[in-house]
Design a protein around this motif. Structure first.
Motif: not given
Length: 480
Positions: A207-235
């Motif tokens: 899970d990218p949340i371990i090293s990158k956190g919740p990933l709320y910014s649109d600039s994080q992980l480029g256009g990969d929406y599926q791996r962002r917003y990790r607190t909106l998933r059971l991370n």
């Protein structure tokens, strides 16, 4: 209950901020199962469908969080004139209560069926996963979701832990077929949930949340929406926290402490305690849910509709869910310095009410802020409570408890006698989890014999028949 063979795609029309893009499902016709699971994106669509279905009012969008479970915990003044009196009076054999519990049960097992279908299909079509990370995240989340739903079902419909773990509870479905699963004991259900969570945690180490956190910014992980917003998933962190919750319910305090302490150690950098100015200093956009501390939450576009239906100050007395003033004051020990008091409880005077109304889920002015429309399901503070209750060393436990008290504007407690521990932990569950559905389960776990009556200054004597909701007739009928 008959498990559905094929997942039913839910039409989703989300009209919130850009962080919702990861949730959007836009099937062109009603994709067949083969079409849906022919791509990695299709698996994400199916998984996102479960999270979106969680916002249903008979799921975590209301029943498990703000309404049914909180009514059972006597959070609100639900008197004989109130439309929810049957539930507040534990009249589980009455038709209105039976329909409510049937709907909660059926919705939960539909979601379990959806998770099982993903788990079945991901093994059948593993060759399409060119990235092992996508495979690990999808399977890990599906296992964790299956465990979470079963666990909440057994906490509601299963026996009290104090009665013994060998008593019959609920079925635990791990296969996607039409076969009826047997009714398992409480211990068996908890064991299966623990196994699912342990397997999920191993997978979610990607899970990218371990090293990158919740990933709320649109600039994080480029256009990969599926791996962002990790607190909106059971991370990863939320799944560790859920395992701590399950182990505590199972009575395994050393394991509960270990997992809770791990979350505290690893996640605190990404999940800081709410800043005073964010909750007390903004009249237009207060962060009433303490969003920086939430490990897992839902983004629920209909949250405001739920607020208006149950908590808005202009509702009449037979429909509004609000506590007696005396009970609210008692809950917060008459201490308005507590950050969880004034910001979350608005005056009802403008609507002719002489009591405060629950405003935690009322929309803020700026809908672009990422804490608008969210419903918390697992938060960091619970890990501190679990660690405090489970610590072998009382001084260490007191440190965990005082950490949250200080973060809420309260002074530290000095050394506690053994008989004071449960009382202080209980006080914190009462204050911390309003509108989140955890208090009734706390009472049931510790086997509390009397709880405060929501409609009077008296207490209610609790019995197993009040703590244990009977299995719905749709479940028992076909087993006879």
């Amino acid at each position: 209950m008959k498990i559905l063979k094929n997942i039913i795609l839910i039409s989703l029309f989300l009209t919130v901020s850009s962080c919702q893009k990861w949730l959007t499902v836009e099937p062109e016709d009603r994709s067949t199962e083969d079409q849906l699971f022919s791509s990695v994106n299709g698996f994400y669509i199916a998984l996102n469908g479960i999270y979106t279905d969680f916002t249903n009012p008979y799921s975590y969008g209301a029943a498990w969080t703000m309404t049914t479970l909180e009514i059972l915990a006597q959070r609100y003044n639900v008197n004989q004139e109130h439309t929810s009196y049957t539930l507040a009076n534990y009249g589980f054999q009455e038709e209105t209560a039976k329909r409510t519990m049937e709907s909660i049960w059926n919705k939960a097992y539909f979601q379990i069926a959806s998770a099982n279908n993903i788990l079945e299909q991901i093994e059948k079509r593993r060759e399409i996963f060119t990235s092992p990370v996508d495979y690990a995240l999808i399977k890990g989340e599906a296992l964790a979701l299956r465990a979470m739903i079963h666990f909440d079902l057994v906490r509601l419909f299963g026996p009290m832990p104090a009665q013994g773990g060998d008593n019959a509870a609920i079925p635990y479905y791990i296969e996607n077929n039409r076969k009826t699963a047997p009714i398992l004991s409480l211990n068996q259900v908890l064991s299966k949930a623990i196994t699912d969570l342990e397997n999920a945690i191993e997978l979610l180490k990607e899970d990218p949340i371990i090293s990158k956190g919740p990933l709320y910014s649109d600039s994080q992980l480029g256009g990969d929406y599926q791996r962002r917003y990790r607190t909106l998933r059971l991370n990863y962190f939320a799944t560790l926290g859920l395992l701590a919750r399950v182990q505590l319910y199972a009575g395994n305090k050393p394991s509960a402490f270990q997992h809770a302490a791990t979350v505290i150690t690893q996640a605190s950098t990404w999940f800081p305690f709410i800043k005073t100015e964010n909750i007390m200093g903004s009249s237009k956009n207060p962060d009433r849910i303490f969003s920086t501390e939430i490990l897992f939450s839902l983004q629920a576009p209909q949250r405001q509709q739920t607020y208006l239906a149950y908590f808005a100050p202009d509702l009449d007395g037979k429909n509004i869910l609000a506590p007696l003033s005396s009970r609210l004051d008692q809950s917060f020990e008459n201490n308005q310095n507590d950050f969880r008091y004034t910001p979350l409880w608005a005056s009802g005077e403008a609507s002719g009410k002489n009591y405060r109304v629950f405003s935690k889920y009322n929309n803020i002015e700026d809908s672009r802020l990422n804490y608008n429309n969210r419903i918390p399901l697992i938060r960091l503070s619970e890990m501190y409570y679990i660690a405090a209750e489970s610590a072998e060393n009382p001084n260490e436990g007191l440190t965990f408890l005082n950490t949250i008290r200080n973060a809420r504007g309260l002074v530290s407690l000095s050394e506690l006698a053994p008989e004071q521990w449960k009382s202080e932990i209980e006080k914190e569950y009462i204050k911390e989890f309003y509108g989140e559905g955890q208090l009734f389960f706390f009472f049931k776990r510790i086997g509390k014999a009397t709880i405060p009556d929501g409609k009077s200054v008296n207490n209610i004597n609790m019995t197993p028949s009040k703590y244990i909701v009977p299995l719905p007739e749709s479940e028992t009928r076909h087993r006879n």
